[in-house]
Design a protein around this motif. Structure first.
Motif, PDB file in Angstrom:
ATOM      1  N   THR A 179      -5.782  -4.904  -1.883  1.00 35.34           N
ATOM      2  CA  THR A 179      -5.581  -5.052  -0.444  1.00 35.34           C
ATOM      3  C   THR A 179      -6.621  -5.980   0.149  1.00 35.34           C
ATOM      4  O   THR A 179      -6.302  -6.862   0.960  1.00 35.34           O
ATOM      5  CB  THR A 179      -5.680  -3.674   0.232  1.00 35.34           C
ATOM      6  OG1 THR A 179      -4.785  -2.784  -0.432  1.00 35.34           O
ATOM      7  CG2 THR A 179      -5.317  -3.763   1.689  1.00 35.34           C
TER       8      THR A 179
ATOM      9  N   ASN B 221       0.816  -1.199   0.000  1.00 37.77           N
ATOM     10  CA  ASN B 221       0.000   0.000   0.000  1.00 37.77           C
ATOM     11  C   ASN B 221       0.853   1.253   0.000  1.00 37.77           C
ATOM     12  O   ASN B 221       0.564   2.219  -0.707  1.00 37.77           O
ATOM     13  CB  ASN B 221      -0.923   0.011   1.218  1.00 37.77           C
ATOM     14  CG  ASN B 221      -2.238  -0.662   0.899  1.00 37.77           C
ATOM     15  OD1 ASN B 221      -2.650  -0.682  -0.249  1.00 37.77           O
ATOM     16  ND2 ASN B 221      -2.885  -1.198   1.900  1.00 37.77           N
TER      17      ASN B 221
ATOM     18  N   GLN C 219       2.133   1.789  -3.357  1.00 38.44           N
ATOM     19  CA  GLN C 219       1.140   2.321  -4.272  1.00 38.44           C
ATOM     20  C   GLN C 219       0.845   3.786  -3.994  1.00 38.44           C
ATOM     21  O   GLN C 219       0.619   4.571  -4.919  1.00 38.44           O
ATOM     22  CB  GLN C 219      -0.147   1.499  -4.192  1.00 38.44           C
ATOM     23  CG  GLN C 219       0.012   0.132  -4.822  1.00 38.44           C
ATOM     24  CD  GLN C 219      -1.214  -0.739  -4.639  1.00 38.44           C
ATOM     25  OE1 GLN C 219      -1.864  -0.715  -3.599  1.00 38.44           O
ATOM     26  NE2 GLN C 219      -1.523  -1.513  -5.662  1.00 38.44           N
TER      27      GLN C 219
ATOM     28  N   GLY D 215      -6.130  -0.558  -5.979  1.00 37.03           N
ATOM     29  CA  GLY D 215      -5.332  -0.820  -4.782  1.00 37.03           C
ATOM     30  C   GLY D 215      -6.184  -1.354  -3.643  1.00 37.03           C
ATOM     31  O   GLY D 215      -5.787  -2.280  -2.927  1.00 37.03           O
ATOM     32  N   VAL D 216      -7.365  -0.772  -3.489  1.00 35.22           N
ATOM     33  CA  VAL D 216      -8.265  -1.248  -2.433  1.00 35.22           C
ATOM     34  C   VAL D 216      -8.662  -2.693  -2.682  1.00 35.22           C
ATOM     35  O   VAL D 216      -8.646  -3.544  -1.781  1.00 35.22           O
ATOM     36  CB  VAL D 216      -9.516  -0.355  -2.360  1.00 35.22           C
ATOM     37  CG1 VAL D 216     -10.574  -1.004  -1.493  1.00 35.22           C
ATOM     38  CG2 VAL D 216      -9.158   1.015  -1.821  1.00 35.22           C
TER      39      VAL D 216
END
Lengths: 518, 125, 493
Positions: free
Chosen positions: B96, B45, B48, B92-93
């Protein structure tokens, strides 16, 4: 039927037969008849093509285009016809022989054997008929792969190891050298067609030619040129019909045939003579002839001895090609025929001896000639052909090879040929001589008679002539019979063939002449 | 021109990009150096986020305002990278979330989320 | 009417069908939807190929927003070819999947599996059709995320760690790609690939663009599993369910290679990439290293799926080698191998799936003597193996021919020799499998086994049959590949 159609059918027939064999596997007699019929049809088809080629025609068929500008093409010419002729004719004989051998030896998986045999023959004929190097390479590889199950037929550890060496050497040489040479040729001259006079007629550098030629000749591992010869003795782990047809005839002949074809039609005799790139290979071939003969003398195992003899004889053909003269080439081409008949006779006899008496070593064969006279007479005939004495066909091929070598000024190689004849006598002729004229060795006899007694109760061990085995069944207290009848028939035919070839050498020579006339 | 002098003169203007580089390296380092699976995802994260800052810095124009259409405003910050970053944030979410879901499953299967302990268990398998 | 919107439909059809799987929550419906999705994708791809070969490159503005601000779909010969490959593999896999997941995925979760397959398919198709650099990232991530999920469906718990590792490495790679795109946007102000191609040559000397190329290639190389960035591949292929391995092996890396070609030859097409940036040597060295490392490690594997995974690393090396020549022959060779390897490896993994279905394992020792019990399956493995080696009459021979030709035409005969030597390594590991299957005594488990079911064998033979067919009559693939290569290399102004 047009020659083109016959051409394709001659290659397709064994494949169709293979399917038939696969389908009739459950009924052995039916399956064997399929093999026989297929072999006869194939030979008949090939035979009808001889007059076509003799008249000077060169029928050609293009099957399909594999690469843009490169197709799978088949073209008939005298050298290929000869190879296809002996392959298909000897298939008939081998099928007769296999009948006796496979059953006499109680081999397993016979359907698989006959199936891959047919496929291999089809590949051999396709090699014979190839019209360009690509086609030859394709079916050369098909032949390697389809003979692997035959070589490893026994399924034992030894068979596996033998198969590894066989495949390892053949695939390594063909992929690393032959494929490289082939693609390089294509990049250089833009075509791979077999052309009389070769593809390099407009002056290629001797250096490049030399490397390229070396790649081809060493890439054709099936010609068993040293040091890539080890696969041949390793392949002796195969059943004798396999050794006989494939490794005395089809596979090895495919190798030397390819060598001659490449020499004639990719490089051309004149180009080779002018550049001299083939000279060193002629000497490598000569060395192989001698070294292999010497090794053969040390081998007690009969099949191993014959294997090394084959390596030696194959280099005769290679030598004929490498001296790059017309007579040398003719001698080499004729030797393909002579050696095929002679060697197959010897291998058949070796197998017959094994089936009838379970003996595999030369030292165990003393005095056996009296109990197996037919076998050993044929063995003698085959030996004389290999040595090159009249009235056997082998004389003519040796004669032309010697003339060809002399033509090129390689008198040493003439000496090599003479020396090898003497060595042949030493390691081959002793076998029948001892078989007929020596007393049986008591220790050996004892060893085998104990074994023989073990068999006395078995069903297959019958002494009664009622089985139909016409040859003298000699079984005093314990004894050996002659080989099974089908084997004897096969042996006699090939031995007779070797004699006949002495008289038919002329027509063969005339048939082959066009390949060297410009 | 002397590179160090060059850098120190441009430093205030290039500050954002320095942050990008630092964050990127921190994130990457966490991913590689830590054995804890959750920490690796955190490192990812951070990595990113460095990219997000990079894009946004790229978009900012001196004196530009938010890209809202108004007749009195002539200089806007470039909206396109903002859009791209929204997309990247969503990606990205999702990554994750997926990563953490995998970590939960791994925990259930292996009883641990430390990479060296998992590797030990796998070697025994 | 539909014909005009084919590029959009290519992506949208599988994409829409995916959430419908979730609505119905039924394994059968999910499977039907997957069949429908993949076969219609194939039909569309073939139609697109037809359009491209007759009419030239297709340019489609998504939502009628004109490029370069709108997202544009741009399909040339290479793109159409890759579309056909991906959708054809998906179509065959969808025939295969129903039976193969019986032993691997619990019934309650199968609808999720089908949903993910459809998502992955649409992601891969999207990557191929798009003409926008950032859009490629989006589809890349769609396909990657669904791939991570698909891998984790595997029975073995190691599939979870394999998926996790792939997630970490894949995300790093994708992020690198985004950084590269960002840098290019900074210098040129556009994301449209065709527009970039026009604008990059002017700014090609700046360090930003050079860094951009570096980030792009490293990011994509990770997805391609080019040596030495291949570490995620063996475990991912090995522990995923059989159908997933087939699908991945045959498509994911191929599409990534396509993206690589796009970046190097289209986006940077105006610049002589190989000369200006001095990457040719590096690429060649890494490709050759991959060829040997992959094959060498494969020889020592005891798990056959893992063996084939390392073999894939080697085969990817061949493709990258072809690309690194920068000549028409070389690039065409790489593209042909894209296709040939897809069908070959797909077929082999399908056959291994058949074995896994019956035996429950793909360990080499467990497979002793299997040749007699599963003759058709092992025959498929042998034929596939021969294609990996590059024996004539199989597809692998065609690729090898072009690669070696390219090497000789570039006067790089040592490379030609290296290609041939690595083929020999392939002989070793293929023959290990052959010897175990045919020469060893079968265990009791193998003795009592039945041969593979038809529903698994037929798709296997479709792919293996293609591997043989396109090894004999390769004119279609060769023509397309050469046309694609010429188009890509001739794109320089």
């Amino acid at each position: 039927m047009s020659p083109e159609a016959t051409l394709l059918l001659a290659m397709a027939a064994p494949l169709v037969g293979a399917i038939g064999i696969f389908v009739t596997g459950y009924e052995p007699n039916l399956r064997e008849s399929v093999t026989m019929v297929t072999a006869l049809i194939t030979f008949a088809l090939v035979a009808t093509l001889f007059p076509v080629v003799a008249s000077g025609a060169a029928p050609s068929v293009t099957l399909l285009e594999m690469f843009p500008g490169l197709s799978i093409t088949f073209t008939l010419e005298p050298l290929g016809m000869i190879f296809a002729g002996i392959a298909s004719f000897l298939w008939i004989i081998t099928s007769i022989y296999s009948l006796g051998y496979m059953r006499g030896h109680h081999e397993q998986n016979q359907t698989r054997f006959y199936f891959f045999f047919a496929v291999a023959i089809s590949a051999a004929i396709a090699i014979a008929f190839s019209g360009n190097m690509l086609t030859l390479f394709i079916f050369y590889e098909v032949l390697t792969i389809s003979t692997y199950p035959l070589v490893t037929h026994a399924g034992t550890e030894a068979a596996k190891k033998g198969g590894r060496i066989y495949l390892g050497i053949l695939i390594t040489t063909s992929i690393s050298f032959l494929l490289l040479g082939m693609i390089w040729t294509y990049v250089e001259v833009g075509t791979l067609d077999f052309k009389k006079g070769g593809l390099f007629t407009n002056g290629a550098g001797a250096g490049m030619l030399g490397i390229l030629f070396g790649l081809y000749i060493y890439g054709i591992g099936k010609a068993a040129l040293m040091p890539f010869h080890r696969w041949l003795p390793a392949a002796m782990v195969a059943p004798t019909p396999v050794s006989a047809l494939l490794h005395a005839v089809a596979v090895v002949k495919a190798g030397v045939f390819s060598v001659l074809k490449v020499t004639l039609y990719i490089f051309g005799l004149e180009t080779l003579r002018d550049s001299g790139v083939s000279d060193w290979l002629a000497y490598v071939a000569g060395a192989t002839v001698i070294i292999a003969s010497l090794v053969a003398m040390t081998k007690d195992n009969l099949k191993a001895r014959l294997a090394y003899s084959t390596i030696s004889q194959l280099s005769y053909v290679v030598l004929g090609g490498m001296v790059a003269t017309s007579l040398g080439m003719m001698g080499g081409a004729m030797h393909i025929v002579m050696h095929a008949f002679g060697k197959i006779t010897l291998f058949f006899c070796a197998g017959a001896i094994m089936v009838a008496s379970h003996r595999t070593e030369v030292s165990q064969l003393k005095g056996l000639g009296r109990t197996m006279p037919v076998t050993f007479i044929c063995f003698t005939i085959g030996t004389l052909s290999i040595i090159g004495l009249p009235p056997l066909g082998g004389l003519w091929s040796k004669w032309y090879l010697a003339l060809g070598a002399a033509d090129a000024g390689h008198l040493i190689l003439v000496g090599v040929l003479m020396l090898s004849s003497l060595l042949n006598i030493a390691y081959l002729l002793v076998i029948p001589v001892r078989a007929f004229f020596s007393e049986p060795d008591p220790d050996v006899e004892a060893q085998f008679n104990d074994h023989h007694d073990d068999h006395h109760g078995d069903e297959h061990h019958d002494h009664a002539p009622a089985t139909g085995a016409g040859a003298p069944v000699i079984c005093p207290a314990h004894g050996i019979h002659e080989a099974p009848l089908p084997c004897l028939i096969a042996i006699s035919i090939t031995a007779a063939g070797s004699i006949a070839l002495f008289f038919f050498a002329g027509p063969i020579f005339e048939f082959l002449k066009p390949i060297v006339t410009p | 021109m002397d590179p160090i002098l060059h850098l120190s003169e441009d430093f205030p203007g290039l500050f954002n990009y320095w942050v990008v580089v630092v964050l990127m390296m921190i994130g990457f380092y966490i991913v590689i150096a830590h054995d804890n699976l959750v920490k690796k995802i955190v490192g990812l994260n951070v990595f990113q986020v460095a990219v997000f800052v990079f894009y946004i810095s790229m978009a900012k124009i001196k004196g530009g305002t938010a890209p809202i259409l108004d007749s009195s405003i002539t200089v806007y910050s470039n909206p396109l990278p903002h859009v791209l970053i929204l997309t990247a944030i969503v990606v990205g979410v999702a990554t994750t979330a997926l990563g953490l879901a995998l970590v939960v499953r791994i925990q259930r299967a292996y009883g641990t989320i430390e990479e060296d302990e998992i590797a030990a268990q796998e070697d025994d398998a | 009417m539909i014909a005009a919107h084919l590029p959009a439909l290519q992506v949208v059809v599988p994409l829409i069908l995916a959430p419908i799987c979730i609505i119905f929550r039924s394994a059968t419906v999910g499977w039907v939807l997957m069949l429908a999705g993949s076969w219609s994708a194939l039909a569309i791809a073939l139609a697109i190929l037809e359009q491209v070969t007759t009419g030239g490159t297709i340019v489609y503005a998504l939502g009628d927003w004109a490029a370069p601000w709108g997202i544009e779909y741009r399909i040339d010969t290479l793109g159409a070819f890759v579309l056909v490959i991906v959708s054809a593999i998906a179509a065959v896999v969808s025939l295969y999947v129903k039976t193969s997941i019986e032993h691997e995925i619990p019934p309650v979760r199968r609808y999720l599996f089908h949903c993910m397959m459809l998502l992955c398919l649409s992601g891969l198709l999207g990557m191929t059709v798009t003409g926008d650099a950032f859009n490629l990232f989006v589809f890349l991530e769609i396909s990657s995320l669904s791939t991570y999920v698909l891998i984790s469906f595997g029975r073995d718990r190691r599939s979870l760690t394999a998926a996790y590792r792939y997630l970490i490495m894949g995300t790093v790679g994708a992020t690198f790609y985004v950084i590269g795109v960002g840098m290019m946007y900074m210098m040129t102000g556009t994301l449209n690939m065709a527009d970039l191609a026009a604008k990059v040559p002017e700014v090609a000397d700046t360090r930003t663009i050079q860094a951009a190329l570096a980030f792009l290639t490293v990011g994509l190389a990770l997805k391609v599993a080019m040596f030495p960035l291949h570490l995620w591949l063996p475990n991912a292929y090995c522990y995923a369910p059989s159908a997933v391995t087939v699908f991945l092996a045959a498509t994911a890396t191929k599409v990534a290679i396509y993206a690589f070609i796009r970046v190097v030859f289209t986006v940077f097409g105006g610049v002589e990439v190989f000369e200006a940036f001095n990457v040719q040597g590096l690429l060649m060295v890494l490709a050759i290293a991959g060829m040997f490392a992959g094959s060498a490690v494969a020889i020592y594997q005891t798990n056959v799926k893992r063996l084939m995974a390392y073999s894939s690393v080697a085969q990817i090396g061949y493709m990258m080698l072809g690309i690194s020549f920068g000549s028409v022959t070389g690039l065409a060779g790489g593209i042909i191998h894209l296709f040939n390897h897809a069908v070959t490896k797909g077929g082999i993994f399908m056959a291994l799936g058949c074995i896994a279905y019956r035996l429950g394992s793909v360990n080499l020792d467990d497979m002793a003597g299997i040749g007699k019990k599963m003759p058709a399956t092992m025959l498929a493995v042998v034929i596939g193996g021969l294609s990996l080696i590059g024996v004539p009459l199989t597809a692998g021979f065609i690729s090898k021919w072009y690669l070696i030709r390219a090497a000789l035409e570039s006067d790089a005969w040592p490379i030609a020799l290296l290609v041939l030597l690595s083929s020999l390594l392939a002989v070793i590991y293929v023959w290990r499998i052959v010897e175990t299957a045919y020469f060893r005594q079968p265990s009791r488990v193998v003795e009592e086994m039945e041969p593979a079911p038809l529903s698994l064998l037929v798709p296997t033979y479709i792919l293996i049959g293609a591997a043989v067919y396109f090894g004999i009559d390769a004119t279609t693939t060769i023509d397309v590949a050469i046309a694609a290569a010429e188009g890509l290399l001739g794109a320089k102004p």
